[in-house]
Design a protein around this motif. Sequence first.
Motif, PDB file in Angstrom:
ATOM      1  N   PHE A 176      -0.664 -10.678  -5.474  1.00 49.27           N
ATOM      2  CA  PHE A 176       0.645  -9.539  -4.761  1.00 49.27           C
ATOM      3  C   PHE A 176       0.335 -10.053  -3.073  1.00 49.27           C
ATOM      4  O   PHE A 176      -0.003 -10.773  -2.700  1.00 49.27           O
ATOM      5  CB  PHE A 176       0.101  -8.752  -4.989  1.00 49.27           C
ATOM      6  N   SER A 180      -7.409  -3.865 -10.179  1.00 48.09           N
ATOM      7  CA  SER A 180      -6.146  -2.400 -10.426  1.00 48.09           C
ATOM      8  C   SER A 180      -5.240  -2.301  -8.899  1.00 48.09           C
ATOM      9  O   SER A 180      -5.849  -2.794  -8.544  1.00 48.09           O
ATOM     10  CB  SER A 180      -8.003  -1.461 -10.696  1.00 48.09           C
ATOM     11  N   PHE A 181      -4.731  -1.367  -9.569  1.00 48.11           N
ATOM     12  CA  PHE A 181      -3.341  -0.545  -8.322  1.00 48.11           C
ATOM     13  C   PHE A 181      -3.709   0.578  -8.312  1.00 48.11           C
ATOM     14  O   PHE A 181      -3.139   1.191  -7.943  1.00 48.11           O
ATOM     15  CB  PHE A 181      -2.098  -0.484  -9.392  1.00 48.11           C
ATOM     16  N   GLY A 186       3.018  -0.848   4.745  1.00 46.93           N
ATOM     17  CA  GLY A 186       2.930  -1.477   3.843  1.00 46.93           C
ATOM     18  C   GLY A 186       2.135  -0.919   2.486  1.00 46.93           C
ATOM     19  O   GLY A 186       1.348  -0.325   2.848  1.00 46.93           O
ATOM     20  N   GLY A 233       5.849   7.543  -5.710  1.00 46.51           N
ATOM     21  CA  GLY A 233       5.982   8.226  -4.302  1.00 46.51           C
ATOM     22  C   GLY A 233       7.368   7.839  -3.656  1.00 46.51           C
ATOM     23  O   GLY A 233       8.222   7.052  -4.054  1.00 46.51           O
ATOM     24  N   SER A 282       2.775  -7.203  -7.280  1.00 47.21           N
ATOM     25  CA  SER A 282       2.261  -8.449  -7.176  1.00 47.21           C
ATOM     26  C   SER A 282       3.618  -8.689  -8.033  1.00 47.21           C
ATOM     27  O   SER A 282       4.579  -8.502  -8.703  1.00 47.21           O
ATOM     28  CB  SER A 282       1.631  -7.847  -9.019  1.00 47.21           C
ATOM     29  N   VAL A 318       8.281  -2.970  -9.371  1.00 48.53           N
ATOM     30  CA  VAL A 318       7.867  -1.748  -8.952  1.00 48.53           C
ATOM     31  C   VAL A 318       8.064  -0.302  -9.389  1.00 48.53           C
ATOM     32  O   VAL A 318       9.891   0.356 -10.147  1.00 48.53           O
ATOM     33  CB  VAL A 318       8.323  -1.574  -7.242  1.00 48.53           C
ATOM     34  N   SER A 347       7.708   3.195  -2.683  1.00 50.12           N
ATOM     35  CA  SER A 347       8.396   2.892  -4.070  1.00 50.12           C
ATOM     36  C   SER A 347       9.960   3.361  -4.720  1.00 50.12           C
ATOM     37  O   SER A 347      10.401   2.594  -5.471  1.00 50.12           O
ATOM     38  CB  SER A 347       6.846   2.874  -4.778  1.00 50.12           C
ATOM     39  N   ARG A 348       9.676   4.482  -4.236  1.00 53.32           N
ATOM     40  CA  ARG A 348      11.159   5.113  -4.730  1.00 53.32           C
ATOM     41  C   ARG A 348      11.878   5.272  -3.692  1.00 53.32           C
ATOM     42  O   ARG A 348      13.360   4.211  -4.050  1.00 53.32           O
ATOM     43  CB  ARG A 348      10.716   6.531  -4.349  1.00 53.32           C
ATOM     44  N   THR A 388       2.686  -6.034 -14.889  1.00 54.07           N
ATOM     45  CA  THR A 388       4.019  -7.137 -13.923  1.00 54.07           C
ATOM     46  C   THR A 388       2.817  -8.809 -13.678  1.00 54.07           C
ATOM     47  O   THR A 388       3.690  -9.506 -14.643  1.00 54.07           O
ATOM     48  CB  THR A 388       4.147  -6.282 -12.626  1.00 54.07           C
ATOM     49  N   PRO A 395       1.553  -3.086  -1.520  1.00 53.41           N
ATOM     50  CA  PRO A 395       1.006  -3.654  -2.178  1.00 53.41           C
ATOM     51  C   PRO A 395       1.749  -4.245  -3.476  1.00 53.41           C
ATOM     52  O   PRO A 395       1.521  -3.027  -4.277  1.00 53.41           O
ATOM     53  CB  PRO A 395      -0.810  -3.748  -2.599  1.00 53.41           C
TER      54      PRO A 395
HETATM   55  C1  LIG Z   1      -2.987  -4.767  -6.282  1.00 55.16           C
HETATM   56  C2  LIG Z   1      -2.250  -3.761  -5.799  1.00 55.16           C
HETATM   57  C3  LIG Z   1      -1.245  -4.475  -6.787  1.00 55.16           C
HETATM   58  C4  LIG Z   1      -0.086  -3.815  -6.939  1.00 55.16           C
HETATM   59  N1  LIG Z   1       0.753  -3.729  -7.827  1.00 55.16           N
HETATM   60  C5  LIG Z   1       2.141  -3.130  -8.456  1.00 55.16           C
HETATM   61  C6  LIG Z   1       3.582  -3.513  -9.015  1.00 55.16           C
HETATM   62  O1  LIG Z   1       3.646  -5.462  -9.494  1.00 55.16           O
HETATM   63  N2  LIG Z   1       3.703  -2.627  -9.567  1.00 55.16           N
HETATM   64  C7  LIG Z   1       4.040  -1.349  -8.846  1.00 55.16           C
HETATM   65  O2  LIG Z   1       5.030  -0.320  -8.917  1.00 55.16           O
HETATM   66  N3  LIG Z   1       2.494  -0.963  -7.942  1.00 55.16           N
HETATM   67  C8  LIG Z   1       2.327  -1.683  -7.795  1.00 55.16           C
HETATM   68  N4  LIG Z   1       0.484  -1.301  -7.001  1.00 55.16           N
HETATM   69  C9  LIG Z   1       0.493   0.513  -7.067  1.00 55.16           C
HETATM   70  C10 LIG Z   1       1.232   0.618  -5.700  1.00 55.16           C
HETATM   71  O3  LIG Z   1       0.632  -0.046  -4.340  1.00 55.16           O
HETATM   72  C11 LIG Z   1       1.689   1.883  -5.469  1.00 55.16           C
HETATM   73  O4  LIG Z   1       2.115   2.606  -6.381  1.00 55.16           O
HETATM   74  C12 LIG Z   1       2.537   2.404  -4.502  1.00 55.16           C
HETATM   75  O5  LIG Z   1       1.962   1.628  -2.836  1.00 55.16           O
HETATM   76  C13 LIG Z   1       2.538   4.137  -4.212  1.00 55.16           C
HETATM   77  O6  LIG Z   1       3.066   4.141  -2.896  1.00 55.16           O
HETATM   78  P1  LIG Z   1       3.789   4.781  -2.752  1.00 55.16           P
HETATM   79  O7  LIG Z   1       4.097   5.893  -1.293  1.00 55.16           O
HETATM   80  O8  LIG Z   1       5.933   5.280  -4.195  1.00 55.16           O
HETATM   81  O9  LIG Z   1       3.371   6.184  -3.202  1.00 55.16           O
HETATM   82  P2  LIG Z   1       2.404   7.039  -2.402  1.00 55.16           P
HETATM   83  O10 LIG Z   1       2.976   9.088  -3.291  1.00 55.16           O
HETATM   84  O11 LIG Z   1       2.056   6.572  -1.393  1.00 55.16           O
HETATM   85  O12 LIG Z   1       0.501   6.615  -3.389  1.00 55.16           O
HETATM   86  C14 LIG Z   1       1.311   6.956  -4.654  1.00 55.16           C
HETATM   87  C15 LIG Z   1      -0.334   6.220  -5.241  1.00 55.16           C
HETATM   88  O13 LIG Z   1      -0.122   4.815  -4.883  1.00 55.16           O
HETATM   89  C16 LIG Z   1      -1.254   4.582  -4.511  1.00 55.16           C
HETATM   90  N5  LIG Z   1      -0.998   3.823  -3.416  1.00 55.16           N
HETATM   91  C17 LIG Z   1      -0.777   4.470  -2.053  1.00 55.16           C
HETATM   92  N6  LIG Z   1      -0.106   3.425  -1.319  1.00 55.16           N
HETATM   93  C18 LIG Z   1      -0.641   2.549  -1.629  1.00 55.16           C
HETATM   94  C19 LIG Z   1      -1.296   0.976  -0.841  1.00 55.16           C
HETATM   95  N7  LIG Z   1      -1.158   0.477   0.004  1.00 55.16           N
HETATM   96  N8  LIG Z   1      -1.989   0.685  -2.214  1.00 55.16           N
HETATM   97  C20 LIG Z   1      -3.208   1.080  -2.892  1.00 55.16           C
HETATM   98  N9  LIG Z   1      -2.287   1.844  -4.369  1.00 55.16           N
HETATM   99  C21 LIG Z   1      -1.369   2.613  -2.922  1.00 55.16           C
HETATM  100  C22 LIG Z   1      -1.827   6.377  -4.212  1.00 55.16           C
HETATM  101  O14 LIG Z   1      -3.244   6.228  -3.709  1.00 55.16           O
HETATM  102  C23 LIG Z   1      -1.481   7.396  -5.076  1.00 55.16           C
HETATM  103  O15 LIG Z   1      -2.306   7.147  -6.330  1.00 55.16           O
HETATM  104  C24 LIG Z   1       0.254  -1.832  -6.794  1.00 55.16           C
HETATM  105  C25 LIG Z   1      -1.605  -1.456  -6.236  1.00 55.16           C
HETATM  106  C26 LIG Z   1      -2.442  -2.676  -5.493  1.00 55.16           C
HETATM  107  C27 LIG Z   1      -3.340  -2.505  -4.763  1.00 55.16           C
END
Ligand SMILES: Cc1cc2nc3c(=O)[nH]c(=O)nc-3n(C[C@H](O)[C@H](O)[C@H](O)COP(=O)(O)OP(=O)(O)OC[C@H]3O[C@@H](n4cnc5c(N)ncnc54)[C@H](O)[C@@H]3O)c2cc1C
Length: 469
Positions: free
Chosen positions: A274, A466-467, A288, A310, A292, A306, A313-314, A354, A290
């Motif tokens: 990722f 884990s995500f 930023g 939140g 994958s 994605v 991602s939206r 993914t 994350p």
């Molecule tokens: C190593 C890794 C790989 C990932 N790969 C994918 C992927 O391929 N596809 C996908 O849809 N999602 C993936 N995710 C999850 C994704 O990063 C979060 O859903 C996203 O960052 C949410 O951000 P938001 O602003 O939309 O939502 P927010 O409202 O900010 O958060 C929604 C949820 O996502 C979590 N989150 C928010 N920011 C992060 C962050 N920087 N790191 C970890 N968790 C976070 C929050 O705790 C909450 O549970 C991955 C997470 C990790 C840790």
Amino acid sequence: MSAVLSWPRPAGRVPGRVDGQAARTDAVVRTGAVVLLWCALLLVSYWWAAGGGVQDLSGTAGGLTSAGRLTGLLASLLLLVQVLLMARLPVLERAYGQDRLARHHRIVGLVSFDLLLAHLVLITWGYADGALSRTPATLWELTVDYPGMLLAVAGTACLVMVVVTSVRAARRRLRYESWHLLHLYAYLGVGLALPHQLWTGQEFLDSRAATVFWWGLWAASAGAVLVWRLGLPVWRNARHRLRVAAVVPEDDGVVSVHLTGRRLDRLSASAGQFFTWRFLAGPGWTRGHPYSLSAAPDGRSLRITVKDLGDGSRALGAVRPGTRVLAEGPYGRLSARARSRPKVAFLAAGVGVTPLRALAEELPYAPGDAVLLYRFRDRPLFADELTALARQRGLQVLWLPGPRRAPDSWLGAGVGDADDRTLLTAWVPDLADRDVYVCGPEAWADEVRRTTSAAGVPADRVHVESFGW
Ligand SMILES: Cc1cc2nc3c(=O)[nH]c(=O)nc-3n(C[C@H](O)[C@H](O)[C@H](O)COP(=O)(O)OP(=O)(O)OC[C@H]3O[C@@H](n4cnc5c(N)ncnc54)[C@H](O)[C@@H]3O)c2cc1C
């Protein structure tokens, strides 16, 4: 979207044959890192003992001060180890993966913090001649009179804030971005807390070797952060100049973002890894996220997929082709590098499929030697692509629809009453002889880990991303 399936088979490799050299190298690095840590802890304790630390333990006040010195030294060492663990050192990233490094960072962090508090209490109590009632006044005198102590108190306050906000209950109440921003104060805390030891600590001033060790470790930690957390990402982004090529809807609230850039063949990214992404598309770009890779990198393009969970991602659904993208990575050990067996099992939940979909595309395996168990609520992602992989490469896919059947099960409803281990070993009888790649939410992945362990898969053959955070 229509599936474009291609999988690079490295020249000279027969699908299904795995030499496991990289996995062995990584195991050696992990053992070396643990040995190095213990050697450093012993060396620091030796310097303390050689400086009269053990003899000093005999009197009350001297004993408290001496124990305070030892706890302070060990706390400092572990604080710097913590910084190194999260400095994205390539050798550690490859050997552990970020998921595991973050777990170790958390444990080392809590131990160093406890030692730091013990240091503060014991030293002050000792300087107050063992009289508890005099410790507040003594703490004040130490803070204002000794060089670097005011900085150390400020540093400790930063570290207290970081630890308090990292406790699970507090963390759940914070947005990730807020928690992450607060967490960066740990660097300030470490930076402020350590100099008082370098200026006044007996163990540093008495021995030349100790002085070189501590200054060297401090400089190496700061240098590692500057090079790998700041310098390398800046250089990589200037070199590859990533842009959005297309945004393709995959399902309700799920999009794939295709990216192109310069010389992507030099990015050395693998399927399963990722990046932390920043899309320069307006407000919020500094945060930023994350994601994958959801397709095996082909040297010309990248793809992420994605789910809308939140704000960040939206926003990706509205990103336009041509948008500049900053990426930090590649990170993670959920890749071919971790593999040591010819047969593999992929266990995915929801959007966690993914990286496993990308791995199923890139890894070499003979037909029937790779199986994907895919749990999803309503509709699977990549149904066409996975079906094509099954047809063209012999990937076995077991679709597991429905919500989780129980909080202590990682399986969906509708699979019967047997326990998770019984079902898993019935579906994949030779599971214990496979590498197992797991991706999904943290609690779900923990349940999977428990089941694979009960099914006899050694922990070093279970590769988890884990995500969660
Ligand atoms: C190593 C890794 C790989 C990932 N790969 C994918 C992927 O391929 N596809 C996908 O849809 N999602 C993936 N995710 C999850 C994704 O990063 C979060 O859903 C996203 O960052 C949410 O951000 P938001 O602003 O939309 O939502 P927010 O409202 O900010 O958060 C929604 C949820 O996502 C979590 N989150 C928010 N920011 C992060 C962050 N920087 N790191 C970890 N968790 C976070 C929050 O705790 C909450 O549970 C991955 C997470 C990790 C840790």
